[in-house]
Scaffold this active site. Structure first.
Site, PDB file in Angstrom:
ATOM      1  N   TYR A 135       0.842  -1.206   0.000  1.00  0.00           N
ATOM      2  CA  TYR A 135       0.000   0.000   0.000  1.00  0.00           C
ATOM      3  C   TYR A 135       0.868   1.243   0.000  1.00  0.00           C
ATOM      4  CZ  TYR A 135       0.924   0.846   4.975  1.00  0.00           C
ATOM      5  OH  TYR A 135       1.532   1.122   6.175  1.00  0.00           O
ATOM      6  N   CYS A 136       0.271   2.349  -0.475  1.00  0.00           N
ATOM      7  CA  CYS A 136       0.918   3.660  -0.443  1.00  0.00           C
ATOM      8  C   CYS A 136      -0.184   4.707  -0.300  1.00  0.00           C
ATOM      9  CB  CYS A 136       1.767   3.885  -1.698  1.00  0.00           C
ATOM     10  SG  CYS A 136       0.814   3.852  -3.238  1.00  0.00           S
ATOM     11  N   THR A 137       0.115   5.960  -0.547  1.00  0.00           N
ATOM     12  CA  THR A 137      -0.863   7.020  -0.283  1.00  0.00           C
ATOM     13  C   THR A 137      -2.093   6.955  -1.191  1.00  0.00           C
ATOM     14  OG1 THR A 137       1.030   8.400   0.260  1.00  0.00           O
ATOM     15  CG2 THR A 137      -1.098   9.510   0.113  1.00  0.00           C
TER      16      THR A 137
ATOM     17  N   GLY B 216      -2.011   4.876  -4.258  1.00  0.00           N
ATOM     18  CA  GLY B 216      -1.973   3.684  -5.099  1.00  0.00           C
ATOM     19  C   GLY B 216      -0.936   3.699  -6.212  1.00  0.00           C
TER      20      GLY B 216
ATOM     21  N   ILE C  64      -4.179   4.489   0.716  1.00  0.00           N
ATOM     22  CA  ILE C  64      -4.716   4.798   2.046  1.00  0.00           C
ATOM     23  C   ILE C  64      -5.910   5.748   1.940  1.00  0.00           C
ATOM     24  CG2 ILE C  64      -4.169   5.867   4.283  1.00  0.00           C
ATOM     25  CD1 ILE C  64      -1.135   5.270   3.454  1.00  0.00           C
TER      26      ILE C  64
END
Ligand SMILES: [Zn+2]
Ligand SMILES: [Zn+2]
Length: 322
Positions: A177-179, A181, A206
C-alpha cells in the site's frame, strides 16, 4: 470546516502520451481557465496529479481527463475541503510520473492484483498475509497500518534496493500500500519480477481506504502532498503513533522545519513548536534564513507577482475559452 466548497483530487493514470510537451500546454491551460491549482506530472508513461478547486471546477476537470480516451480509466480520490489546498498550479513534464528507478516496468503489462478497500480490509488479518508499506520514512513514521512492514527509505527510488531484505516473505501473500496507489503499481510489479509469488496492492491507496472502508487499523495520520500536510483516515479505531521530534511525547502534529534549507517533515508538539520557533533542531532555529513560525508549520512559497501562465509556452487562445 463547515463550508466545504472545494474538492481535493488525487489521481494517476499509466497510459502512453506521445507528445508530452503539447499535452502539458493543453492541460496547463485547462487548469488556468478553470482555476485548478496543484501539482501535475506528465510523462510518456502517463499522468499523476493532486489538485484542488471549487467542487464544480473539479467536476469539469475530472470530466476533461476522462473524456480523453487515453485516460478514460482514471480514478479520482475526492476529498472535500473549505478552500484551495494549493497556492499555485504546476504542470511539469518529467521522465516518470513517480521517480522510481523502475522505468522499465509498465503496470499495464504486469502489476500486483488490485484489492478494493473492502477486500483489503478482509484480507489484511489473515495468517499468511504480510502488509508492506512502500512509502518513505517521513510518511510511515507519521502513520501506517497496524503490523505493516516498513522500509528505511528516504525516497521511493530506493525501494528496489530494500526488496533484498524481504527475501523471507517470498512465499507469503504480500499486500502493498501507499498514499494513493500509484507507487504500488510499480512496487508490486517489481516484487513479482523478483520472484514473489502472491502480490496484491491496495487500489487507490490509504486515501481511498479511508473514504470507502472507514480506515480501520490505519494508525496515525496519512501524510499528504498539499497544504494539509497530514490527514486523518481512520474513523473506526484511530490511534496516534508519532512522537514529538524534540521532547518525545506522543504527537500527531506534523510540521515542516522552519529552516528552508532543512524543511524536514517532522512531528513536533504544540509546546515545542513555539519553543523551537518551528525549527527541528537548535542549529535550524539559528539558521539565518529561518522562516517566521505562525504555529502551522506550513510555509507558502513567496507568491508575490505569481503568474499562473508562467511555464506556458503558447499564449492562451481567447477563441477557445468558453
Ligand atoms: Zn515536544
Ligand atoms: Zn531542520
Amino acid at each position: 470546516m463547515e463550508n466545504k466548497t472545494h474538492s481535493i483530487l488525487l489521481y494517476y493514470c499509466y497510459a502512453t502520451i506521445e507528445d508530452t510537451e503539447a499535452y502539458r500546454e493543453e492541460h496547463h491551460l485547462f487548469c488556468i481557465e478553470n482555476n485548478i491549482r496543484g501539482r501535475i506530472i506528465i510523462s510518456s508513461e502517463g499522468l499523476n496529479g493532486t489538485v484542488s478547486g471549487l467542487k464544480e471546477d473539479c467536476e469539469k476537470y475530472m470530466a476533461y481527463i476522462q473524456s480523453d480516451a487515453r485516460f478514460a480509466k482514471t480514478e479520482f480520490k475526492v476529498e472535500l475541503y473549505d478552500k484551495h489546498a494549493f497556492a499555485k498550479i504546476h504542470v511539469r513534464v518529467k521522465p516518470e510520473i513517480v521517480h522510481s528507478s523502475l522505468k522499465h516496468i509498465d503496470p499495464n503489462v504486469k502489476t500486483g492484483k488490485h484489492l478494493e478497500p473492502e477486500e483489503f480490509k478482509k484480507l489484511k488479518d489473515q495468517e499468511d498475509v504480510v502488509i508492506l508499506d512502500v512509502r518513505s520514512n517521513y510518511e510511515h513514521e507519521l502513520g501506517r497500518f497496524k503490523n505493516a512492514i516498513t522500509l528505511d527509505i528516504d525516497n521511493f527510488r530506493d525501494f528496489p534496493e530494500k526488496v533484498k531484505e524481504l527475501e523471507h516473505l517470498k512465499n507469503k501473500k504480500v499486500l502493498t500500500y501507499c498514499t494513493g496507489g500509484i507507487k504500488c503499481e510499480k512496487a508490486s510489479a517489481y516484487l513479482l519480477e523478483q520472484g514473489f509469488e502472491d502480490v496484491y496492492q491496495l487500489h487507490g491507496g490509504i486515501i481511498k481506504y479511508g473514504l470507502e472502508a472507514g480506515g480501520e487499523d490505519f494508525e496515525g495520520k496519512c501524510y499528504v502532498f498539499d497544504n494539509r500536510i497530514a490527514v486523518d483516515v481512520n474513523k473506526v479505531n484511530p490511534k496516534v503513533i508519532s512522537t514529538c521530534h524534540v521532547c518525545g511525547t506522543v504527537s500527531a502534529r506534523m510540521v515542516n522545519c522552519a529552516n528552508p534549507t532543512c524543511n524536514a517533515h517532522v512531528a513536533i508538539c504544540e509546546n515545542c513548536g513555539w519553543e523551537m520557533d518551528g525549527a527541528c533542531s537548535t542549529s535550524c532555529k539559528e539558521h539565518p534564513e529561518k522562516r517566521p513560525y505562525d504555529g502551522t508549520g506550513y510555509y507558502q512559497k513567496q507568491s508575490n507577482g505569481y503568474n499562473p501562465y508562467k511555464g506556458l509556452q503558447r499564449k492562451p487562445n481567447k477563441e477557445k475559452v468558453n
